[in-house]
Scaffold this active site. Sequence first.
Site, PDB file in Angstrom:
ATOM      1  N   CYS A   2       0.874  -1.152   0.000  1.00  0.00           N
ATOM      2  CA  CYS A   2       0.000   0.000   0.000  1.00  0.00           C
ATOM      3  C   CYS A   2       0.915   1.206   0.000  1.00  0.00           C
ATOM      4  CB  CYS A   2      -0.846  -0.022   1.255  1.00  0.00           C
ATOM      5  SG  CYS A   2      -1.704  -1.595   1.443  1.00  0.00           S
ATOM      6  N   ARG A  27       0.698   1.922  -6.029  1.00  0.00           N
ATOM      7  CA  ARG A  27       0.944   0.838  -5.077  1.00  0.00           C
ATOM      8  C   ARG A  27      -0.344   0.096  -4.701  1.00  0.00           C
ATOM      9  NH1 ARG A  27       6.144   2.051  -2.749  1.00  0.00           N
ATOM     10  NH2 ARG A  27       5.839   0.495  -1.144  1.00  0.00           N
ATOM     11  N   TRP A  74      -3.835  -1.801  -1.238  1.00  0.00           N
ATOM     12  CA  TRP A  74      -3.974  -3.006  -2.054  1.00  0.00           C
ATOM     13  C   TRP A  74      -4.284  -4.102  -1.045  1.00  0.00           C
ATOM     14  CZ3 TRP A  74      -1.418  -7.804  -2.588  1.00  0.00           C
ATOM     15  CH2 TRP A  74      -1.775  -8.522  -3.738  1.00  0.00           C
ATOM     16  N   ASN A  98       1.617  -0.444   5.667  1.00  0.00           N
ATOM     17  CA  ASN A  98       1.936  -1.164   4.440  1.00  0.00           C
ATOM     18  C   ASN A  98       2.689  -2.424   4.843  1.00  0.00           C
ATOM     19  OD1 ASN A  98       2.789  -1.966   1.872  1.00  0.00           O
ATOM     20  ND2 ASN A  98       4.603  -0.651   1.959  1.00  0.00           N
ATOM     21  N   GLY A  99       2.233  -3.583   4.386  1.00  0.00           N
ATOM     22  CA  GLY A  99       2.919  -4.822   4.754  1.00  0.00           C
ATOM     23  C   GLY A  99       1.935  -5.786   5.393  1.00  0.00           C
ATOM     24  N   GLU A 479       5.586 -12.926 -21.809  1.00  0.00           N
ATOM     25  CA  GLU A 479       5.325 -11.523 -21.474  1.00  0.00           C
ATOM     26  C   GLU A 479       4.074 -11.023 -22.222  1.00  0.00           C
ATOM     27  OE1 GLU A 479       5.970  -9.369 -19.409  1.00  0.00           O
ATOM     28  OE2 GLU A 479       5.737  -7.408 -20.315  1.00  0.00           O
ATOM     29  N   LYS A 483       0.765  -9.496 -20.482  1.00  0.00           N
ATOM     30  CA  LYS A 483       0.220  -8.167 -20.800  1.00  0.00           C
ATOM     31  C   LYS A 483      -1.269  -8.268 -21.103  1.00  0.00           C
ATOM     32  CE  LYS A 483       2.524  -5.924 -19.616  1.00  0.00           C
ATOM     33  NZ  LYS A 483       3.688  -6.388 -18.983  1.00  0.00           N
ATOM     34  N   GLU A 486      -3.325  -9.088 -17.914  1.00  0.00           N
ATOM     35  CA  GLU A 486      -3.337  -7.995 -16.940  1.00  0.00           C
ATOM     36  C   GLU A 486      -4.359  -6.916 -17.281  1.00  0.00           C
ATOM     37  OE1 GLU A 486       0.959  -7.054 -15.039  1.00  0.00           O
ATOM     38  OE2 GLU A 486       0.897  -6.891 -17.205  1.00  0.00           O
ATOM     39  N   HIS A 502       2.410 -31.102 -26.156  1.00  0.00           N
ATOM     40  CA  HIS A 502       2.337 -31.844 -24.890  1.00  0.00           C
ATOM     41  C   HIS A 502       1.175 -31.364 -24.017  1.00  0.00           C
ATOM     42  CE1 HIS A 502       5.993 -33.859 -25.925  1.00  0.00           C
ATOM     43  NE2 HIS A 502       6.588 -32.698 -26.138  1.00  0.00           N
ATOM     44  N   LYS A 602       1.332  -1.906  -8.803  1.00  0.00           N
ATOM     45  CA  LYS A 602       2.602  -1.823  -9.528  1.00  0.00           C
ATOM     46  C   LYS A 602       3.758  -2.359  -8.714  1.00  0.00           C
ATOM     47  CE  LYS A 602       4.908   0.518 -12.954  1.00  0.00           C
ATOM     48  NZ  LYS A 602       4.703  -0.632 -13.819  1.00  0.00           N
TER      49      LYS A 602
END
Length: 607
Positions: A2, A27, A74, A98-99, A479, A483, A486, A502, A602
Amino acid sequence: MCGIVGVIGNESAAPLLVDGLRRLEYRGYDSAGIATSLNGKIHRVRAEGKLANLEKALLTNPIEGTVGIGHTRWATHGAPNETNAHPHATDKVAVVHNGIIENFQTLRQELNSLGYSFHTQTDTEVVPILITHFLKLGKKPEEAVAQTLKKLEGAFALAIVFSDHPDILFAARRGSPLAIGYGNGAMYIGSDAIALAPFTQRVAYLEDGDYALLTREGVTIHDTTGAVAERVIRLTNLTGATVGKGDYRHYMQKEIHEQPSVIGQTLRVFYQSGTGEIHLPDLPFDLKAIPRISIVACGTSYYAGLVAKYWIEKYAKVPVEIDIASEFRYREPILDKGGLSLFISQSGETADTMAALRMCKQLGQHTLSIVNVPSSSMAIESDAALFTYAGPEIGVASTKAFTTQLTTLACFVLALAQARGALPKEEVARLSHALAEVPAVVMEILQNEERFAALAHGLQHASDVLYLGRGTSFAIAMEGALKLKEISYIHAEGYAAGELKHGPIALIDESVPVVVLAPHDHWFDKTISNVQEVVARGGKVILFTDKSGKAHIGDLNAEVVVLPEINTLVTPLLYAIPIQLLAYHVAILKGTDVDQPRNLAKSVTVE
Ligand code: G6P
């Protein structure tokens, strides 16, 4: 993970707190809240959802006071609603956090048995209640905070205000980053220097275990033992202006278009244009003597690391292993004596990567970080750091941070190859000149954005998309899938093209688009055979290749997009661009929140 801010000064705190939070929204944006201390009371406003909701709530319910704290969340423990939004408070104290407080269940039970009740599902609520408990036992605020900190297990950054003491503000750090800002007649707390940029450029970073007592005149910092500690005040070059979107619709789009410039900036730090030589800053270990490299990272940074694994083994001939940080730190890895552990991170704060770094240091490895934020914990705690020069990346989906990571990594690989004699000087120069062509070639691709916007229509209604590639294109395939997931919320998987048969081939039908990344490299023919397998089963293929690739595909029923032809070393940098644009335009068609996709943040400073 956060964002937290705090201020003690002479101006009304609320607008300052909101301004600080605006820069920390990257955050987390599940909820936001602020609290001030005035006239013996805690005044608090919180709102579910983005900061804009808090701003609206403050219009109808403004709060006064010149000392206060703020939070953007968050969610970890407890749903992202207003009840669970920070600050958490009693009538005596308000706290932002935060944490994660790992022993919160035990503490809750202890406090329950003492008659305290809880109103939220958060781990954080134990903190204001513990502090209140110690205050009731007659402790002064500083002692109450110190006693509380002793009882907490886990990782946290905290900011605390007291209703009866409007002249003090507390900050504490264990695991999660926290900066103190020095103003004139005012002091500040922020999760990072960016939050403090509108107020001051004079910033000190708390060290692990520190707690600090701030007044309007200054700060007293204590280390883990309780002794008074000095922390260096640094001058940041950040300005108060928030990073704007320019003429772009979203930060993500702006950041995609910044890539030619930031790749160029990053390259200029290491690359001598005349000679093609690559120079790294002096490193506190000998590149020639490294027996093995372990790469550790999360998310997009992990995929940059995966490209680097292929590069390092091919060009520098050093064995490499790569891990996702959250796996690495718990798998009891066996590391070679004198080995190098390489950490890749945009933020330099990701909790799992940070923990892996500390573990590798303890195990006697040399540590090198590749980070975008020079003041970050990883940059400070590793033996050496190489930077990416992407500038602030605001869009939650990483774009320019990824390609600048690849740029710095490519320079590292070439320097490593040269130091070890794995490549002759002329070959290093040839490859570095190829790297120098990237900004112009990326620009060329970006000028055709419309083409990718048109392709997005083919993915918009899919529920699943497969991305395929081999070699470094396998990393870019993963990647690409990340993207798309997300920001468009379409399920996507990146697969090694050879692995398709497979399992994932069972998914192929006309409703599952398959995006294939196939530059004309030594994997090309194999990849095209796999594409044939997809086409034979009715799959719809979008194939990214180059002119030579197109000339060699023969009669293939696929939508072929021709990208500029460039040295194999740098194809990952190039093929990253179409997959970013594709995901971006699918998200636009789907109308999602491109810059702040649901459930994401982020910087992830929790495990
Ligand atoms: C989050 C972000 C990703 C990022 C990852 C690692 O998940 O949303 O974009 O790749 O964290 O972050 P780092 O700062 O360590 O690169």
